[in-house]
Scaffold this motif. Sequence first.
Motif, short mmCIF file in Angstrom:
data_model
loop_
_atom_site.label_atom_id
_atom_site.label_comp_id
_atom_site.label_asym_id
_atom_site.label_seq_id
_atom_site.Cartn_x
_atom_site.Cartn_y
_atom_site.Cartn_z
N UNK A 78 50.79 20.03 62.46
CA UNK A 78 50.63 18.79 61.72
C UNK A 78 51.18 17.67 62.58
N UNK A 79 50.47 17.29 63.60
CA UNK A 79 50.93 16.26 64.51
C UNK A 79 50.67 14.89 63.90
N UNK A 80 51.57 13.96 64.21
CA UNK A 80 51.42 12.60 63.71
C UNK A 80 51.90 11.61 64.75
N UNK A 81 51.65 10.33 64.51
CA UNK A 81 52.04 9.31 65.47
C UNK A 81 53.17 8.43 64.96
N UNK A 82 53.35 8.32 63.65
CA UNK A 82 54.40 7.47 63.11
C UNK A 82 55.71 8.21 62.97
N UNK A 92 62.91 9.10 65.87
CA UNK A 92 61.61 8.64 65.36
C UNK A 92 60.58 9.76 65.34
N UNK A 93 60.84 10.84 66.11
CA UNK A 93 59.93 11.99 66.09
C UNK A 93 60.19 12.89 64.89
N UNK A 109 61.85 19.77 73.25
CA UNK A 109 61.30 20.79 72.35
C UNK A 109 61.35 20.33 70.91
N UNK A 110 62.43 19.65 70.53
CA UNK A 110 62.59 19.23 69.14
C UNK A 110 61.51 18.24 68.71
N UNK A 111 61.04 17.42 69.63
CA UNK A 111 59.96 16.48 69.29
C UNK A 111 58.72 17.23 68.82
N UNK A 112 58.44 18.36 69.48
CA UNK A 112 57.29 19.18 69.06
C UNK A 112 57.62 19.98 67.82
N UNK A 113 58.82 20.52 67.76
CA UNK A 113 59.20 21.37 66.63
C UNK A 113 59.18 20.62 65.31
#
Length: 292
Positions: free
Chosen positions: A5-9, A49-50, A136-140
């Motif tokens: 569930x990737x997002x930009x905000x 913010x991620x 890694x946490x940004x993706x996780x």
Amino acid sequence: MPTTHQGTGRRRPSDRLLTVLTCPLCPSDLERADGALRCAGRHTFDIARHGYVSLLTGHRRAASADSADMVRCRSAFLRAGHYDPLARALAGLATELAPPDGVVLDAGAGTGHYLAAVLDALPGAMGLGLDSSAHALRASARAHSRAEAAGWDVWQPWPVRSGCAHLVLNVFAPRNGPEFHRVLRPDGALLVVTPSDRHLRELRRSVGLLAVDPRKEERLQRTLADRFRHERAESLEYTMSLTAEDVAALVTMSPAARHVGEAELRRVVGELAAPVRVTASFVASVYRPRER
């Protein structure tokens, strides 16, 4: 494949996260406060913010964490589906070991790939991934709509409530037996994945990958024996067909990346006759906590 569930905000962690995390300095309950989590002692931890919560501060900061290159290569390799059979196997085991609405902790979660697979299999569960790498946490934090992520060194005592977890995942990551035991419910389960001594054997000599100790599983059981009883182990082995780019990503995402120079890796990979057939071989071990 796990659902992502990737997002930009800016992603806002769920309130259910507050039922699991505690302040790592007191410890006491955490509450939301202006884009951060704060305890009654006014210790404050920023929400990036991620979407992940940064809990590593000062002397608690991990000495070693996955680099941006390691995470980028791991994400690419996993997206290509090479470890999908392992993700499916973990999802299947999770349905046997945890209730559909349980709490799943992933110690050393990396990009959250395996946690996402487990959450897909448990439709009401919440997952928390702990990792020391901000990359890694940004993706996780975006791996799944019910996945949360917190920056932490899993070798240290965890900022997690005792007895809150139905399932603890530990996939190719450091194993902190005392904390596994503390955070698990008495009826919970620990699911550990290790490579067998046949894993990636075709690449050891040509690319310089480190050999796996053939007694690794035995040592694992001995390490956990004081606090856990070994319930069962399931082996998974299959052959992957890898391009030269896949091999380069596989090496870069592993501990071998610290021993193989970039120029040397490019040279070795360039000499491979692709596609390369490589063995993937894993052991998934289930442990149950002994009485406290």
